[in-house]
Write a protein that holds these residues in place. Structure first.
Motif, short mmCIF file in Angstrom:
data_model
loop_
_atom_site.label_atom_id
_atom_site.label_comp_id
_atom_site.label_asym_id
_atom_site.label_seq_id
_atom_site.Cartn_x
_atom_site.Cartn_y
_atom_site.Cartn_z
N LEU A 147 0.88 -26.80 -50.00
CA LEU A 147 1.25 -25.41 -50.27
C LEU A 147 2.57 -25.06 -49.59
CD1 LEU A 147 -2.22 -23.63 -49.90
CD2 LEU A 147 -1.00 -24.15 -52.01
N THR A 153 1.53 -24.43 -55.85
CA THR A 153 0.63 -23.29 -55.94
C THR A 153 -0.82 -23.76 -55.86
OG1 THR A 153 0.54 -23.38 -58.36
CG2 THR A 153 2.29 -22.07 -57.36
N LYS A 154 -1.72 -22.83 -55.56
CA LYS A 154 -3.13 -23.16 -55.48
C LYS A 154 -3.71 -23.55 -56.84
CE LYS A 154 -4.10 -20.33 -51.40
NZ LYS A 154 -4.91 -19.24 -50.82
N GLU A 155 -3.08 -23.06 -57.92
CA GLU A 155 -3.56 -23.42 -59.26
C GLU A 155 -3.30 -24.89 -59.56
OE1 GLU A 155 -1.80 -20.80 -58.53
OE2 GLU A 155 -3.25 -19.18 -58.89
N GLN A 156 -2.41 -25.55 -58.81
CA GLN A 156 -2.08 -26.95 -59.03
C GLN A 156 -2.93 -27.89 -58.18
OE1 GLN A 156 2.24 -26.10 -58.22
NE2 GLN A 156 2.55 -27.37 -60.01
#
Length: 379
Positions: free
Chosen positions: A149, A154-157
């Motif tokens: 991060l 991103t956290k979506e990845q």
């Protein structure tokens, strides 16, 4: 709770409101429906008749809507004009149905939530790609996620895989998608879409589990970049033979840090700073710039500590890298800060034709001779 074979599932991050907030939302929606219906009846109050006095005022409208939406309907106030009956048919009746839906929303919410969850899973599964899978979300897995991060990912990845449902719930609360299940099973890694992932971090508690996960992931995705952590150094060759691109010995690294801190406390602080990406000093891998090509690493403004040429990792003082080439990649030490550009994880320089990022070459070990495994282990 540890998941068994029948409880493998994908969990996407979501925001869960408290019970008071949910009740307040339903009350608000119910009042909106109620006063919308009251406004409709009151605006056309001349089309209604009251058995008591014949006239319909605001209180009569409120009373009529209340008993109508609750499906009681005493019949003392009724629509008599054509317009009022049309409004009752096409507006009041749908509002009555909506009001009932809100009242029994608890049961319906379970059905709609399940349908919405299935749709979100299908949508996520069809769109996720080039992501990072982290197997094991303990101390090592969380630290790996924090480092990724800090590089701009991103956290979506990031997708978390862990056999403990509570751990995955905690990851969901942090904003990560998660899969509950044993990562040694191909079905679990399939749910994490490892076949379309760019890289995987294996931070399991046991070394034998890490080997099985590595074998399964490599079989599923030949181009996957695999980084694994092991406790014992003797298992490093086994992980590399299983297909891992990089293996970190967690216990050995901690022991070396302890020894270095005893011998030279300042050097230990510097090493600890380098290990925390995004603060203080950071190690960064990047392509050689046009201004640096043709020069020695010592002549460059950047503090170059290693050069990657092809599939080989070379020290900055080796004769082979006395002159940097444009296709080389370098590992530099630089100060982290908000003014420093973010470095893409596992990405290289821009492709001039497509405008997309090129992945740097993977650092693979030299071919191994399976007929002489003792030499590979250094014995």
């Amino acid at each position: 709770m540890v998941a068994d074979e029948h409880t493998f599932r994908v969990q996407l991050p979501r925001h869960l409101a408290g019970p008071l907030i949910q009740v307040a939302k339903r009350l608000l929606m119910a009042h909106i429906v109620l006063f919308t219906a009251v406004a409709i009846v009151y605006l056309d109050r001349h089309g209604y008749t009251d058995n008591a006095d014949g006239n319909v005022n605001f209180l009569d409208s409120l009373y009529y809507v209340t008993v109508s939406l609750s499906t009681t309907g005493y019949g003392d106030i009724a629509p008599v004009s054509t317009t009022a009956r049309l409004l009752t048919t096409f507006l009041i009746t749908p509002l009555r149905i909506l009001f009932l839906i809100i009242l029994v929303g608890t049961s319906l919410e379970v059905l709609t939530e399940r349908t919405r969850h299935q749709w979100r899973l299908s949508h996520w599964s069809s769109r996720v790609r080039d992501h990072t899978v982290i197997v094991g979300f303990g101390t090592k897995g969380r630290s790996a996620a924090e480092s990724l991060l800090s590089t701009g990912m991103t956290k979506e990845q990031i997708v978390i895989v862990d056999p403990n449902a509570k751990v995955v719930d905690a990851a969901n609360a942090d904003g990560f998608a998660g899969v509950v299940g044993d990562a040694t099973r191909s079905s679990v890694l399939e749910r994490a879409r490892t076949d379309r992932a760019r890289q995987i971090v294996i931070a399991t508690e046991r070394d034998d589990t890490a080997v099985l996960v590595t074998l399964t992931a490599r079989q599923m995705n030949a181009g996957l970049s695999i980084v694994a952590a092991v406790r014992e150094h003797e298992n490093v060759p086994l992980l590399k033979q299983s297909g891992a691109d990089s293996v970190i010995t967690s216990s050995g690294a901690a022991g070396r840090m302890l020894g270095l801190s005893l011998i030279s406390p300042s050097a230990g602080l510097v090493m600890e700073d380098l290990m925390h990406y995004g603060t203080g000093l950071s190690l960064v891998e990047r392509p050689v710039t046009k201004a640096e090509a043709g020069h020695s690493p010592r002549e460059c403004d950047a503090l170059i500590v290693a050069v990657i040429r092809g599939h080989r990792l070379l020290n900055f003082d080796e004769p082979e890298v006395e002159t940097l080439q444009l296709l080389d990649r370098v590992v530099v030490i630089r100060r982290s800060g908000p003014d420093q550009p973010q470095t893409k994880v596992r990405m290289g320089d821009d492709d001039e034709e497509s405008g997309r990022f090129r992945a740097p070459p993977k650092m693979r070990p030299a071919p191994r001779d399976w007929r002489n495994p003792r030499d590979e282990l250094g014995q």
